[in-house]
Design a protein around this motif. Structure first.
Motif, PDB file in Angstrom:
ATOM      1  N   ALA A 103       0.833  -1.205   0.000  1.00 39.73           N
ATOM      2  CA  ALA A 103       0.000   0.000   0.000  1.00 39.73           C
ATOM      3  C   ALA A 103       0.867   1.255   0.000  1.00 39.73           C
ATOM      4  O   ALA A 103       0.582   2.222  -0.718  1.00 39.73           O
ATOM      5  N   ARG A 104       1.931   1.247   0.791  1.00 43.26           N
ATOM      6  CA  ARG A 104       2.856   2.396   0.836  1.00 43.26           C
ATOM      7  C   ARG A 104       3.507   2.612  -0.531  1.00 43.26           C
ATOM      8  O   ARG A 104       3.621   3.735  -1.001  1.00 43.26           O
ATOM      9  N   GLN A 105       3.928   1.524  -1.168  1.00 45.47           N
ATOM     10  CA  GLN A 105       4.583   1.622  -2.469  1.00 45.47           C
ATOM     11  C   GLN A 105       3.626   2.142  -3.543  1.00 45.47           C
ATOM     12  O   GLN A 105       4.032   2.833  -4.469  1.00 45.47           O
ATOM     13  N   LEU A 106       2.361   1.815  -3.395  1.00 47.06           N
ATOM     14  CA  LEU A 106       1.342   2.275  -4.345  1.00 47.06           C
ATOM     15  C   LEU A 106       0.746   3.621  -3.954  1.00 47.06           C
ATOM     16  O   LEU A 106      -0.187   4.106  -4.593  1.00 47.06           O
ATOM     17  N   GLU A 107       1.272   4.197  -2.865  1.00 47.68           N
ATOM     18  CA  GLU A 107       0.807   5.478  -2.337  1.00 47.68           C
ATOM     19  C   GLU A 107      -0.681   5.462  -2.021  1.00 47.68           C
ATOM     20  O   GLU A 107      -1.414   6.402  -2.297  1.00 47.68           O
ATOM     21  N   ILE A 108      -1.118   4.359  -1.431  1.00 49.97           N
ATOM     22  CA  ILE A 108      -2.494   4.229  -0.963  1.00 49.97           C
ATOM     23  C   ILE A 108      -2.513   4.711   0.485  1.00 49.97           C
ATOM     24  O   ILE A 108      -1.691   4.291   1.294  1.00 49.97           O
ATOM     25  N   THR A 109      -3.443   5.594   0.799  1.00 51.79           N
ATOM     26  CA  THR A 109      -3.507   6.134   2.157  1.00 51.79           C
ATOM     27  C   THR A 109      -4.022   5.076   3.131  1.00 51.79           C
ATOM     28  O   THR A 109      -4.677   4.105   2.720  1.00 51.79           O
ATOM     29  N   ASP A 110      -3.745   5.299   4.410  1.00 50.65           N
ATOM     30  CA  ASP A 110      -4.250   4.381   5.433  1.00 50.65           C
ATOM     31  C   ASP A 110      -5.770   4.297   5.375  1.00 50.65           C
ATOM     32  O   ASP A 110      -6.346   3.215   5.481  1.00 50.65           O
ATOM     33  N   ALA A 111      -6.413   5.445   5.189  1.00 51.49           N
ATOM     34  CA  ALA A 111      -7.879   5.476   5.137  1.00 51.49           C
ATOM     35  C   ALA A 111      -8.406   4.657   3.958  1.00 51.49           C
ATOM     36  O   ALA A 111      -9.391   3.926   4.087  1.00 51.49           O
ATOM     37  N   GLN A 112      -7.749   4.766   2.801  1.00 51.91           N
ATOM     38  CA  GLN A 112      -8.168   3.999   1.627  1.00 51.91           C
ATOM     39  C   GLN A 112      -7.987   2.499   1.859  1.00 51.91           C
ATOM     40  O   GLN A 112      -8.849   1.694   1.503  1.00 51.91           O
TER      41      GLN A 112
END
Length: 126
Positions: A103-112
């Motif tokens: 998720a971090r690598q894909l720049e997905i937020t914690d909320a998402q």
């Protein structure tokens, strides 16, 4: 009973070991339950019987399975401390860490990420 994916990048025997561990920790497999024979699983999943045998042997060494000559492998009695919530969650830790890293690598937020997980929990894919 088990889902084995030869294309996952995880060795088949490890997939089987992890699934049995989780099913025991989660209560789906109880002491005395019988597992399918090596031959049955090998035929069902089109894998080498030695792969299944290796997984069963590792689980036996861990004390999770009992081997009785001429009988199917059985789930061994478990200590109560092995079935705590923390112990069950610990089985998911590597997958959770991998999910967070992806998720971090894909720049997905914690909320998402949390929202996506919530949707999966509410409507699991079968």
């Amino acid at each position: 009973m088990f889902t084995l994916n030869p294309n996952s990048g995880i060795p088949i025997y490890r997939q089987l070991v992890e699934q049995v561990r989780r099913m025991i920790a989660g209560g789906q497999l109880q002491a005395g339950d019988e597992l399918p024979s090596v031959r049955e699983l090998a035929v069902e999943h089109a894998v080498n019987p030695m792969t299944i045998s290796k997984a069963y042997s590792l689980l036996e060494v861990e004390g999770l399975l009992i081997r009785q000559r001429g009988k199917p492998m059985q789930i061994a009695p478990q200590k109560k401390s092995q079935l705590t919530e923390q112990a069950r969650l610990q089985h998911l830790q590597p997958q959770l860490e991998q999910l967070v890293m992806a998720a971090r690598q894909l720049e997905i937020t914690d909320a998402q990420l949390i929202s996506s997980l919530q949707k999966l929990l509410e409507n699991p894919a079968d």
